[in-house]
Motif scaffolding. Structure first.
Motif, PDB file in Angstrom:
ATOM      1  N   LEU A 352       0.817  -1.211   0.000  1.00 38.74           N
ATOM      2  CA  LEU A 352       0.000   0.000   0.000  1.00 38.74           C
ATOM      3  C   LEU A 352       0.853   1.264   0.000  1.00 38.74           C
ATOM      4  CD1 LEU A 352      -3.165  -0.667   2.150  1.00 38.74           C
ATOM      5  CD2 LEU A 352      -2.637  -1.305  -0.190  1.00 38.74           C
ATOM      6  N   GLN A 355       2.199   1.941  -3.510  1.00 42.73           N
ATOM      7  CA  GLN A 355       1.139   2.493  -4.366  1.00 42.73           C
ATOM      8  C   GLN A 355       0.842   3.943  -4.025  1.00 42.73           C
ATOM      9  OE1 GLN A 355      -2.326  -0.038  -4.217  1.00 42.73           O
ATOM     10  NE2 GLN A 355      -1.770  -0.959  -6.175  1.00 42.73           N
ATOM     11  N   GLU A 356       0.935   4.267  -2.746  1.00 37.69           N
ATOM     12  CA  GLU A 356       0.628   5.614  -2.301  1.00 37.69           C
ATOM     13  C   GLU A 356       1.720   6.599  -2.696  1.00 37.69           C
ATOM     14  OE1 GLU A 356      -2.151   6.257  -0.527  1.00 37.69           O
ATOM     15  OE2 GLU A 356      -1.749   8.374  -0.129  1.00 37.69           O
ATOM     16  N   GLU A 357       2.954   6.207  -2.517  1.00 37.83           N
ATOM     17  CA  GLU A 357       4.043   7.187  -2.617  1.00 37.83           C
ATOM     18  C   GLU A 357       4.726   7.267  -3.974  1.00 37.83           C
ATOM     19  OE1 GLU A 357       6.688   7.210   0.727  1.00 37.83           O
ATOM     20  OE2 GLU A 357       5.045   6.863   2.142  1.00 37.83           O
ATOM     21  N   VAL A 358       4.590   6.224  -4.782  1.00 35.63           N
ATOM     22  CA  VAL A 358       5.231   6.310  -6.093  1.00 35.63           C
ATOM     23  C   VAL A 358       4.344   7.140  -7.020  1.00 35.63           C
ATOM     24  CG1 VAL A 358       5.860   4.993  -8.160  1.00 35.63           C
ATOM     25  CG2 VAL A 358       6.621   4.237  -5.901  1.00 35.63           C
ATOM     26  N   ASP A 359       4.969   8.107  -7.664  1.00 38.59           N
ATOM     27  CA  ASP A 359       4.252   9.070  -8.493  1.00 38.59           C
ATOM     28  C   ASP A 359       4.305   8.617  -9.957  1.00 38.59           C
ATOM     29  OD1 ASP A 359       2.926  11.352  -9.257  1.00 38.59           O
ATOM     30  OD2 ASP A 359       4.690  12.654  -9.172  1.00 38.59           O
ATOM     31  N   ALA A 362       0.452   4.526 -13.434  1.00 44.38           N
ATOM     32  CA  ALA A 362      -0.024   3.201 -13.038  1.00 44.38           C
ATOM     33  C   ALA A 362       0.968   2.582 -12.063  1.00 44.38           C
ATOM     34  CB  ALA A 362      -0.186   2.306 -14.265  1.00 44.38           C
ATOM     35  N   VAL A 363       0.483   2.178 -10.896  1.00 44.98           N
ATOM     36  CA  VAL A 363       1.371   1.583  -9.895  1.00 44.98           C
ATOM     37  C   VAL A 363       0.852   0.186  -9.545  1.00 44.98           C
ATOM     38  CG1 VAL A 363       2.580   1.914  -7.725  1.00 44.98           C
ATOM     39  CG2 VAL A 363       1.806   3.909  -8.995  1.00 44.98           C
ATOM     40  N   TYR A 364       1.691  -0.818  -9.811  1.00 41.76           N
ATOM     41  CA  TYR A 364       1.315  -2.220  -9.700  1.00 41.76           C
ATOM     42  C   TYR A 364       1.844  -2.888  -8.437  1.00 41.76           C
ATOM     43  CZ  TYR A 364       0.253  -2.084 -14.729  1.00 41.76           C
ATOM     44  OH  TYR A 364      -0.276  -1.797 -15.956  1.00 41.76           O
ATOM     45  N   VAL A 365       1.064  -3.788  -7.900  1.00 42.78           N
ATOM     46  CA  VAL A 365       1.576  -4.722  -6.902  1.00 42.78           C
ATOM     47  C   VAL A 365       1.507  -6.117  -7.523  1.00 42.78           C
ATOM     48  CG1 VAL A 365       1.257  -5.757  -4.621  1.00 42.78           C
ATOM     49  CG2 VAL A 365       0.741  -3.315  -4.985  1.00 42.78           C
ATOM     50  N   ASN A 366       2.650  -6.786  -7.570  1.00 45.03           N
ATOM     51  CA  ASN A 366       2.724  -8.170  -8.036  1.00 45.03           C
ATOM     52  C   ASN A 366       2.112  -8.413  -9.414  1.00 45.03           C
ATOM     53  OD1 ASN A 366       4.013  -8.739  -5.649  1.00 45.03           O
ATOM     54  ND2 ASN A 366       2.192  -9.597  -4.633  1.00 45.03           N
ATOM     55  N   ALA A 367       2.469  -7.546 -10.363  1.00 45.25           N
ATOM     56  CA  ALA A 367       2.043  -7.793 -11.747  1.00 45.25           C
ATOM     57  C   ALA A 367       3.014  -7.090 -12.685  1.00 45.25           C
ATOM     58  CB  ALA A 367       0.623  -7.289 -11.974  1.00 45.25           C
TER      59      ALA A 367
ATOM     60  N   LYS B 405      -4.600   8.343 -10.502  1.00 44.66           N
ATOM     61  CA  LYS B 405      -3.498   7.384 -10.666  1.00 44.66           C
ATOM     62  C   LYS B 405      -4.169   6.016 -10.688  1.00 44.66           C
ATOM     63  CE  LYS B 405       0.036   7.213  -7.466  1.00 44.66           C
ATOM     64  NZ  LYS B 405       0.610   7.077  -6.084  1.00 44.66           N
ATOM     65  N   TYR B 406      -3.716   5.131 -11.569  1.00 45.23           N
ATOM     66  CA  TYR B 406      -4.255   3.774 -11.552  1.00 45.23           C
ATOM     67  C   TYR B 406      -3.505   2.955 -10.516  1.00 45.23           C
ATOM     68  CZ  TYR B 406      -7.050   4.712 -15.672  1.00 45.23           C
ATOM     69  OH  TYR B 406      -7.980   5.226 -16.540  1.00 45.23           O
ATOM     70  N   ILE B 408      -3.082  -0.913  -9.198  1.00 44.64           N
ATOM     71  CA  ILE B 408      -3.384  -2.239  -9.727  1.00 44.64           C
ATOM     72  C   ILE B 408      -2.910  -3.309  -8.747  1.00 44.64           C
ATOM     73  CG2 ILE B 408      -3.073  -3.825 -11.665  1.00 44.64           C
ATOM     74  CD1 ILE B 408      -2.128  -0.392 -12.471  1.00 44.64           C
ATOM     75  N   GLN B 413       0.347 -11.769 -12.089  1.00 46.40           N
ATOM     76  CA  GLN B 413      -0.035 -11.739 -13.513  1.00 46.40           C
ATOM     77  C   GLN B 413       1.113 -11.291 -14.428  1.00 46.40           C
ATOM     78  OE1 GLN B 413      -2.001 -10.780 -11.083  1.00 46.40           O
ATOM     79  NE2 GLN B 413      -4.102 -11.425 -11.500  1.00 46.40           N
TER      80      GLN B 413
END
Lengths: 416, 416
Positions: A352, A355-359, A362-367, B405-406, B408, B413
């Protein structure tokens, strides 16, 4: 400002007024007849494309660029299929996004309407011609196309087929206008045509995009460059990390959502690097690392400062070792281009926070970062990937080609 | 590019990272303490404002401009109340506007986030300083303020009170930075600071706005100029028309949503003109008409071509007689500035057609153009009224100061 571009602008603006009033069915039928005619005129288009290809060969153009320029029956059919797909999409124009009644009885609605005139400045691929026209037409916009000089005969042929088809449906031919003079002066004039062009979208290399962004007084939607990172967290599933990295780097190298840089937490670097190397070696990817990365294996070559900001679009990737999530985020926010970034982690809090801090768009977790795409996001179309923050950010579908207008229904209200 | 502005940009960017992570309660408390301190430091602010006013008088500034520059206890209290109102608004940051699961299991959400650093370039009114800060802070943005040199002491005082207050709440002082060097070079440098400033909003006269729009490589949100028309249709209720015209022209003359031009259908001109004149004469409004309008009464003076495109912001209005709705729409679309336009009619078909075909941010049926305003629209705040089509159009509330911001969520995946 030359007269040539001024006339084009005026004609497009005039056509845009008609286009804005076309019904959804009329636009759909327009797209379908263009698709049909493109297939029917395949021979003509291929013959004109052949002139471009021959000229390019004579000038000694690189094989890879000729590949992008050259059409064949399959590619023309693909253009037609593309238009049919756009025809089948839901039409966003005319949607009223919200409507409220104010205490004084005014009913205020926000309605989606076309932008007006969209200018597209692009390089050699002639399929952009049909594709950009299709997306703009579907959203009720007139289109001014300025393609590269390499593809001028192909573009002329495609645009003439489009115009003839629209004519059959009594739709203004000026719905799409090709800038046939491919000199640089025309691009310069186009960038000053605020009176007639509502938005410019550059599609192509970083140089083209930077030129338009810096010099246009027409509003621009910036697309494209992606220096995308994958951060392997100390709590990553390392097999998943290696698989995602292989995919994001090698599934298609020359695209903006491909991974160009790895950031590895030092706690897992020793285990992670061999797994990653094994995957990347299969695809002959060169790894350029910082001093610590190079310390793990001689297979990693030293990176220079320039490498951190580089979009390789090639079989090269950079690698940085960090001691904390904080350091990883700072590195990414310093060097990224605001496109797509990913973290591989099993840790809830880190996921989390990243996702919050990266500008980025599109910010992905595990993809894999390769999913940043209008089709993969389910928009059914894509006019480009915006790396700016105004108007549209990330993959742009049809809605990015519209604006809104407030419609207000009163019965004599005056302001007190 | 001068070093001065570069340093300001870097500091604001750094602060913006902290601001983006502030919770809703922290931002609310920050705004409330600033409001409290502005009231507590009223004497200090008035004393500094007095220096600006004295200097302006010495330079022989017009009384009306001094009125805009001069503060008093009431006006400072109004600034504080403004910040308290902003504090009470719903915070749009962090809203996830939509979230979908794709067939491959990826969950893709669109999250509202701050823009980053917002630059405001404005002229003499010092209340803009507190107001612009408040709106940008509420949406988690850092603000760079470049006010006019006329108000420099007032602006310095207000900004120093804001900074001290934020400090008490451990919020970065660089959340708001005033450009104390009010030379033109600083504006020029600000317009090139793409690396640090995410959007520029010019607030002020037409000259200021045109300069920024034409010369900025930082994305701009264009605000302001309104050449607003009211069209009196052949099916208008003429008493309603006269009442709405009086309101739209005279309720406040110097504002962008005031009516500047009348378009009257010839079928009702003879009856309508005396009703309209009676209302406007009470406010000593001069009417400049085309030849046909002048034919109805000698009280209307001849208009020149220049009048049609003019935003008077004064007790003057232009009048054109047309023979059809079509002609009215063409006239309006030719001369308007894309702000607010109204039709007075009892005819259903004309009402809808006018709303459809007139190209402006707000199109009214049977109501005064004066309602184009963030508060009247129910947004609870307003950073300006956008007359452009990208990003925001019409009155801009808090949402216009955000982007998306997206985010994901995957579980390994990769793209096939």
């Amino acid at each position: 400002m030359g007269e040539y571009m001024e006339i084009i602008g005026r004609r497009a603006k005039e056509a845009s007024k008609r286009l804005a009033r076309l019904g959804q069915e009329e636009k759909k039928r327009g797209l379908l007849i263009v698709a049909e005619e493109l297939r029917r005129k395949t021979d003509y288009i291929l013959q004109e494309n052949h002139r471009d290809v021959e000229a390019a060969k004579e000038r000694g153009m690189k094989r890879s660029l000729i590949d992008r320029l050259e059409l064949n029956e399959q590619r023309i059919n693909d253009m037609a299929v593309g238009l049919e797909q756009i025809a089948a999409l839901e039409d966003p124009v005319g949607d009223v996004l919200s409507m409220k009644t104010r205490p004084n009885g005014l009913q205020i609605g926000k309605k989606r309407v076309p932008l007006g005139v969209v200018g597209i400045i692009y390089e050699s691929r002639p399929n952009v011609t049909a594709d950009a026209f299709g997306l703009c037409f579907k959203t009720g916009n007139a289109t001014i196309l300025r393609g590269g000089s390499d593809a001028i005969f192909s573009n002329k042929a495609i645009v003439s087929v489009i115009k003839e088809s629209l004519c059959k449906r009594k739709i203004p031919q000026d719905s799409v206008i090709l800038v046939e003079d491919t000199s640089r002066e025309m691009v310069r004039d186009m960038m000053q045509l605020r009176e007639y062009i509502d938005v410019l979208i550059p599609r192509g290399g970083a140089g083209l995009i930077a030129n338009v962004v810096e010099n246009s007084s027409v509003p621009v939607i910036e697309t494209g460059t992606g220096n995308c990172h994958i951060y392997v967290d100390e709590y990553a599933n390392l097999n998943m990390a290696a698989e995602i990295i292989e995919n994001a780097k090698t599934q298609r190298m020359g695209v903006c959502n491909a991974c160009e840089s790895l950031v590895i937490h030092s706690a897992v670097a020793e285990q992670a690097i061999p797994l990653i190397l094994a995957r990347l070696k299969e695809h002959r990817v060169e790894i350029r690392g910082d001093e610590r990365a190079c310390g793990y294996t001689s297979e990693i070559v030293p990176a220079t400062e320039e490498d951190w900001g580089k979009e390789y679009l090639d079989a090269v990737i950079s690698m940085k070792i960090v001691d904390s999530m904080q350091e990883a985020i700072e590195h990414i926010n310093r060097y990224n281009t605001g496109h797509s970034e990913a973290i591989i982690t099993e840790n809830y809090r880190n996921a989390l926070r990243f996702q919050e801090e990266v500008d980025a768009a599109a910010v992905y977790v595990n993809a894999s970062t390769r999913f940043t795409d209008g089709f993969e996001f389910g928009f059914g179309a894509e006019i480009g990937i915006s790396t700016q923050k105004l108007h549209a950010r990330g993959p742009m579908g049809l809605e990015a080609l519209t604006t809104t207008k407030y419609i207000i229904f009163g019965n004599g209200q005056i302001r007190m």
